[in-house]
Design a protein around this motif. Structure first.
Motif, PDB file in Angstrom:
ATOM      1  N   ILE A  29       0.831  -1.206   0.000  1.00 12.23           N
ATOM      2  CA  ILE A  29       0.000   0.000   0.000  1.00 12.23           C
ATOM      3  C   ILE A  29       0.868   1.260   0.000  1.00 12.23           C
ATOM      4  N   GLN A  30       2.059   1.177   0.612  1.00  8.43           N
ATOM      5  CA  GLN A  30       2.940   2.342   0.642  1.00  8.43           C
ATOM      6  C   GLN A  30       3.404   2.709  -0.763  1.00  8.43           C
ATOM      7  N   ALA A  31       3.716   1.697  -1.580  1.00  5.10           N
ATOM      8  CA  ALA A  31       4.122   1.961  -2.961  1.00  5.10           C
ATOM      9  C   ALA A  31       3.000   2.634  -3.736  1.00  5.10           C
ATOM     10  N   LEU A  32       1.755   2.232  -3.461  1.00  5.59           N
ATOM     11  CA  LEU A  32       0.617   2.861  -4.115  1.00  5.59           C
ATOM     12  C   LEU A  32       0.460   4.317  -3.680  1.00  5.59           C
ATOM     13  N   GLN A  33       0.603   4.537  -2.395  1.00  9.74           N
ATOM     14  CA  GLN A  33       0.411   5.886  -1.850  1.00  9.74           C
ATOM     15  C   GLN A  33       1.464   6.861  -2.361  1.00  9.74           C
TER      16      GLN A  33
END
Length: 383
Positions: A29-33
């Protein structure tokens, strides 16, 4: 490159892979954010949608049951039936590679999410993405299979997914956008049928072919696995035209593989892509016993150090479609490679009488005088 439109069927499939990525690797999710809004838009997501993993998963899950890209799903099944094992494993891998190749956002998220944990095997992530048991993925990759045979995929310990992937954008876009009904359509950007030869055997009277012409005539009746001929010599000495003529005399269709100097804007990995094209063409044409392949200017595949030696020998030993290779020189080829050709023919400039005849034929109707043609024929550097 095909435009990834919001709410498109391809985008929906990419979102399905993204959903599985987040399920397997919560930290993704961090990569998406960290993606820019325009990059998120490739998945039809907004910064609000990825504010929390739970919200993002809910958004993505709604698309899992959405319509699939019809042409891609049909064409990938057709390709797997024609050249592959026609199995759930190979089909799942093929479809993933196609979507991964076309969807830049999916490539980036998988890369950004996976690299922090590259010390662990990434094959479990690949298995999760394609919804196949890990044990079966490992077994498939550790045994002979058509995906590795055509260099679409190979084991690569340092990569995020544990494998390297290679598919030309041109082929991926064709699978996505066109209705494919025969194998030749799949390769129309890679191979093309050669026209009839403009020369006859009389134009080669200055050369000694031994029994090559008669031997090529037997190819349609006899299965010669690993049949290869090498034509080498100066440019303009008739190598390509002889290949056309031999195929014509044998009643076979000659297809040529595009060379490395042609438009390679869709080639992702240079010589690796050309190798993949040749291997795929072999598989698609092998069911047609009247096909010959021409690899013009084949130095990039034949010279020492161009590709692994074992792979180069495999090209010359296991091909089920006869191949005629042309090159301007053989100095950089090792002896083990040269020994694997059924025929090796050096091409030299024709004698003056033959050169006059060839010039006259090529220049017919252009108003060039006989005196001028005779002068040109004396210039050995002029082909």
């Amino acid at each position: 490159m095909a435009t990834i439109r919001m709410n498109s069927a391809l985008n929906g499939v990419a979102c399905g892979y993204l959903w599985r990525l987040l399920r397997y690797m919560p930290s993704a999710i961090q990569a998406l954010q960290e993606l820019e809004p325009q990059q998120l838009a490739e998945f039809d997501l907004t910064p609000h949608d990825v504010a929390s993993r739970a919200i993002c998963l809910a958004q993505l899950k709604t698309r899992l049951s959405g319509p699939k890209p019809e042409a891609l799903w049909t064409n990938s099944e057709f390709l797997d039936q024609q050249v592959g094992e026609n199995s759930p494993m190979s089909l799942s891998l093929l479809r993933f590679i196609c979507v991964y190749t076309l969807h830049r956002g999916l490539q980036q998220v998988i890369t950004d999410a996976g690299y922090p944990a590259t010390q662990n095997s990434r094959l479990p992530l690949l298995a999760s993405l394609i919804k196949q048991p890990l044990s079966e993925v490992i077994n498939y990759l550790n045994n002979p299979n058509w995906m590795t045979d055509v260099a679409f995929i190979w084991r690569e310990a340092d990569s995020v997914l544990g494998v390297g992937m290679n598919m030309d954008l041109a082929l991926a876009e064709k699978l996505l956008n066109q209705e494919i009904s025969n194998p030749i359509q799949l390769l129309s950007d890679v191979i093309e049928e050669m026209p009839p030869s403009e020369l006859t055997l009389n134009d080669y009277e200055h050369m000694d072919f031994g029994g090559m012409v008669e031997h090529v005539g037997l190819l349609p009746q006899v299965e010669f696995v690993g049949w290869n001929a090498l034509f080498w010599g100066r440019p303009g000495t008739g190598k390509t035209q002889l290949a056309c003529l031999l195929a014509q005399l044998a009643g076979m269709t000659l297809y040529t593989l595009r060379n490395d100097e042609e438009d390679n804007s869709f080639r992702r990995n240079g010589v690796q892509s050309r190798l993949s094209e040749l291997l795929l063409a072999q598989r698609l044409l092998r069911r047609n016993g009247t096909s010959i392949l021409l690899v013009d200017e084949g130095e990039d595949l034949l010279d020492s150090g161009s590709i692994p030696k074992s792979r180069r020998h495999q090209l010359l030993e296991q091909n089920q479609v006869p191949v005629i290779w042309t090159t301007n020189r053989i100095a950089l080829m090792d002896g083990a490679c040269l020994r694997r050709f059924n025929w090796t023919q050096e091409f030299e400039n024709p004698n003056p009488e033959t050169r006059i005849r060839l010039f006259t034929k090529a220049l017919r109707g252009l108003g060039i005088t006989k005196v001028q043609i005779e002068k040109w024929a004396e210039l050995e550097w002029l082909s």
